[in-house]
Motif scaffolding. Structure first.
Motif, PDB file in Angstrom:
ATOM      1  N   LYS A 103      -2.575   9.992   2.879  1.00 59.32           N
ATOM      2  CA  LYS A 103      -1.631   9.931   3.984  1.00 59.32           C
ATOM      3  C   LYS A 103      -1.118   8.500   4.128  1.00 59.32           C
ATOM      4  N   PRO A 104       0.075   8.328   4.730  1.00 59.53           N
ATOM      5  CA  PRO A 104       0.595   6.980   4.950  1.00 59.53           C
ATOM      6  C   PRO A 104      -0.409   6.146   5.742  1.00 59.53           C
ATOM      7  N   ARG A 105      -0.503   4.896   5.384  1.00 58.65           N
ATOM      8  CA  ARG A 105      -1.433   3.991   6.056  1.00 58.65           C
ATOM      9  C   ARG A 105      -0.662   3.048   6.964  1.00 58.65           C
ATOM     10  N   GLY A 106      -1.310   2.593   7.992  1.00 63.50           N
ATOM     11  CA  GLY A 106      -0.678   1.636   8.894  1.00 63.50           C
ATOM     12  C   GLY A 106       0.549   2.238   9.551  1.00 63.50           C
ATOM     13  N   ASP A 107       1.504   1.395   9.824  1.00 64.17           N
ATOM     14  CA  ASP A 107       2.732   1.827  10.477  1.00 64.17           C
ATOM     15  C   ASP A 107       3.863   2.058   9.486  1.00 64.17           C
ATOM     16  N   TYR A 108       3.608   1.996   8.205  1.00 65.97           N
ATOM     17  CA  TYR A 108       4.670   2.123   7.202  1.00 65.97           C
ATOM     18  C   TYR A 108       4.600   3.502   6.543  1.00 65.97           C
ATOM     19  N   PRO A 109       5.460   4.421   6.951  1.00 67.65           N
ATOM     20  CA  PRO A 109       5.347   5.814   6.486  1.00 67.65           C
ATOM     21  C   PRO A 109       6.087   6.120   5.190  1.00 67.65           C
ATOM     22  N   TYR A 110       6.846   5.176   4.644  1.00 73.62           N
ATOM     23  CA  TYR A 110       7.767   5.486   3.550  1.00 73.62           C
ATOM     24  C   TYR A 110       7.081   5.545   2.184  1.00 73.62           C
ATOM     25  N   PHE A 111       7.686   6.335   1.272  1.00 71.18           N
ATOM     26  CA  PHE A 111       7.105   6.519  -0.061  1.00 71.18           C
ATOM     27  C   PHE A 111       8.135   7.132  -0.999  1.00 71.18           C
ATOM     28  N   ILE A 112       7.827   7.054  -2.282  1.00 72.42           N
ATOM     29  CA  ILE A 112       8.486   7.854  -3.305  1.00 72.42           C
ATOM     30  C   ILE A 112       7.380   8.300  -4.247  1.00 72.42           C
ATOM     31  N   ARG A 113       7.398   9.576  -4.643  1.00 77.41           N
ATOM     32  CA  ARG A 113       6.335  10.074  -5.510  1.00 77.41           C
ATOM     33  C   ARG A 113       6.844  11.249  -6.338  1.00 77.41           C
ATOM     34  N   ALA A 114       6.189  11.436  -7.473  1.00 77.95           N
ATOM     35  CA  ALA A 114       6.472  12.581  -8.341  1.00 77.95           C
ATOM     36  C   ALA A 114       5.341  12.710  -9.338  1.00 77.95           C
ATOM     37  N   LYS A 115       5.236  13.872  -9.924  1.00 79.07           N
ATOM     38  CA  LYS A 115       4.306  14.074 -11.032  1.00 79.07           C
ATOM     39  C   LYS A 115       5.043  13.752 -12.316  1.00 79.07           C
ATOM     40  N   VAL A 116       4.443  12.866 -13.105  1.00 78.71           N
ATOM     41  CA  VAL A 116       4.982  12.484 -14.410  1.00 78.71           C
ATOM     42  C   VAL A 116       4.116  13.181 -15.445  1.00 78.71           C
ATOM     43  N   ASN A 117       4.663  14.198 -16.093  1.00 83.23           N
ATOM     44  CA  ASN A 117       3.879  15.039 -17.008  1.00 83.23           C
ATOM     45  C   ASN A 117       2.589  15.510 -16.337  1.00 83.23           C
ATOM     46  N   GLY A 118       2.694  15.893 -15.074  1.00 85.07           N
ATOM     47  CA  GLY A 118       1.557  16.447 -14.337  1.00 85.07           C
ATOM     48  C   GLY A 118       0.703  15.432 -13.611  1.00 85.07           C
ATOM     49  N   GLU A 119       0.887  14.152 -13.850  1.00 94.08           N
ATOM     50  CA  GLU A 119       0.087  13.097 -13.205  1.00 94.08           C
ATOM     51  C   GLU A 119       0.872  12.491 -12.048  1.00 94.08           C
ATOM     52  N   LEU A 120       0.298  12.560 -10.843  1.00 92.22           N
ATOM     53  CA  LEU A 120       0.985  12.063  -9.658  1.00 92.22           C
ATOM     54  C   LEU A 120       1.081  10.537  -9.673  1.00 92.22           C
ATOM     55  N   LYS A 121       2.298  10.063  -9.436  1.00 90.03           N
ATOM     56  CA  LYS A 121       2.560   8.633  -9.255  1.00 90.03           C
ATOM     57  C   LYS A 121       3.244   8.484  -7.901  1.00 90.03           C
ATOM     58  N   GLU A 122       2.733   7.591  -7.080  1.00 93.24           N
ATOM     59  CA  GLU A 122       3.281   7.378  -5.748  1.00 93.24           C
ATOM     60  C   GLU A 122       3.378   5.890  -5.473  1.00 93.24           C
ATOM     61  N   TYR A 123       4.495   5.481  -4.867  1.00 99.63           N
ATOM     62  CA  TYR A 123       4.726   4.068  -4.574  1.00 99.63           C
ATOM     63  C   TYR A 123       5.090   3.914  -3.108  1.00 99.63           C
ATOM     64  N   ARG A 124       4.479   2.880  -2.467  1.00 98.76           N
ATOM     65  CA  ARG A 124       4.660   2.650  -1.030  1.00 98.76           C
ATOM     66  C   ARG A 124       4.895   1.175  -0.687  1.00 98.76           C
ATOM     67  N   VAL A 151       9.641  12.922 -20.895  1.00 91.91           N
ATOM     68  CA  VAL A 151       8.627  13.191 -19.885  1.00 91.91           C
ATOM     69  C   VAL A 151       9.279  14.051 -18.814  1.00 91.91           C
ATOM     70  N   SER A 152       8.453  14.838 -18.147  1.00 90.66           N
ATOM     71  CA  SER A 152       8.932  15.750 -17.121  1.00 90.66           C
ATOM     72  C   SER A 152       8.509  15.246 -15.752  1.00 90.66           C
ATOM     73  N   LEU A 153       9.466  15.141 -14.844  1.00 88.12           N
ATOM     74  CA  LEU A 153       9.191  14.778 -13.452  1.00 88.12           C
ATOM     75  C   LEU A 153       9.267  16.051 -12.622  1.00 88.12           C
ATOM     76  N   THR A 154       8.196  16.358 -11.894  1.00 90.28           N
ATOM     77  CA  THR A 154       8.161  17.533 -11.032  1.00 90.28           C
ATOM     78  C   THR A 154       7.652  17.129  -9.653  1.00 90.28           C
ATOM     79  N   ASP A 155       7.897  17.971  -8.672  1.00 88.65           N
ATOM     80  CA  ASP A 155       7.421  17.760  -7.303  1.00 88.65           C
ATOM     81  C   ASP A 155       7.787  16.387  -6.754  1.00 88.65           C
ATOM     82  N   GLY A 156       8.924  15.865  -7.167  1.00 87.62           N
ATOM     83  CA  GLY A 156       9.349  14.556  -6.688  1.00 87.62           C
ATOM     84  C   GLY A 156       9.853  14.623  -5.267  1.00 87.62           C
ATOM     85  N   GLU A 157       9.485  13.643  -4.472  1.00 85.72           N
ATOM     86  CA  GLU A 157      10.006  13.543  -3.114  1.00 85.72           C
ATOM     87  C   GLU A 157      10.068  12.084  -2.693  1.00 85.72           C
ATOM     88  N   PHE A 158      10.981  11.811  -1.791  1.00 86.26           N
ATOM     89  CA  PHE A 158      11.110  10.458  -1.261  1.00 86.26           C
ATOM     90  C   PHE A 158      11.380  10.511   0.234  1.00 86.26           C
TER      91      PHE A 158
END
Length: 196
Positions: A43-64, A183-190
């Motif tokens: 879950k988002p930490r602190g007061d900063y709720p923003y993110f971008i994430r997706a599965k790269v060939n099935g492996e989740l990558k998330e940046y905040r 590579v396949s990007l799936t379940d991406g959200e921002f």
């Protein structure tokens, strides 16, 4: 072919630009936030709720990282409107980036909450490509992947666009700009803060 290579070169420059300087609002600090996580239940930490994430060939990558996460849009010239969603993480030990995503949208009308599921030459103006382009880069930009105009178009949906943030989803197949590996990007959200 030249158009495709120029587009890829522009995307690489934009990836570098996105990682080159601060974009967070005054007073924000990354010290209390994880910059990357591979835990989908995180879950988002602190007061900063923003993110971008997706599965790269099935492996989740998330940046905040607040300094590397933003939405911006601009009118390049009459009839050419562009938006960018960028997010990555700094690698302070290597003085670079540990990876990230980029989404570029170019259209002949103002960028708005809409489904962008096409990528084609910008016939009306001759100004590059029209539609959505997705990019992903690995640590230190050792691998750079991008949508290919000659292949299946990615799907980017901007579901909300307010004065403060942009929210949406993305998916697609992207290709290494040097070797062509897919590579396949799936379940991406921002959910990203607006810069302008």
């Amino acid at each position: 072919m030249l158009l495709k290579n120029l587009h890829r070169f522009a995307l690489i420059l934009a990836l570098g630009w996105a990682c080159s300087g601060p974009t967070a609002k005054e007073g924000m600090s990354t010290s209390s936030f994880d910059q990357i996580t591979d835990n989908p239940d995180d879950k988002p930490r602190g007061d900063y709720p923003y993110f971008i994430r997706a599965k790269v060939n099935g492996e989740l990558k998330e940046y905040r990282d607040p300094d590397l996460l933003q939405f911006s849009k601009a009118t390049i010239m009459p009839g050419v409107h562009q938006a960018a969603v960028v997010g990555g993480a700094l690698d302070t030990e290597q003085n670079g980036s540990s990876g990230g995503f980029t989404i570029f949208i170019k259209d002949d009308e103002q960028i708005k909450a809409k489904r962008y599921d096409f990528l084609e030459p910008f016939e009306e103006t001759g100004f590059g490509l029209k539609g959505a382009t997705i990019g992903y880069y690995t640590a230190g930009h050792r691998k750079n992947y991008v949508s290919d105009v000659n292949k299946e178009a990615p799907v980017v949906v901007i579901s909300e666009l307010t004065d403060d943030y942009a929210r949406g989803t993305f998916q697609g197949k992207i290709y290494d700009i040097v070797g062509g590996e897919m590579v396949s990007l799936t379940d991406g959200e921002f959910y990203v803060e607006r810069l302008n």
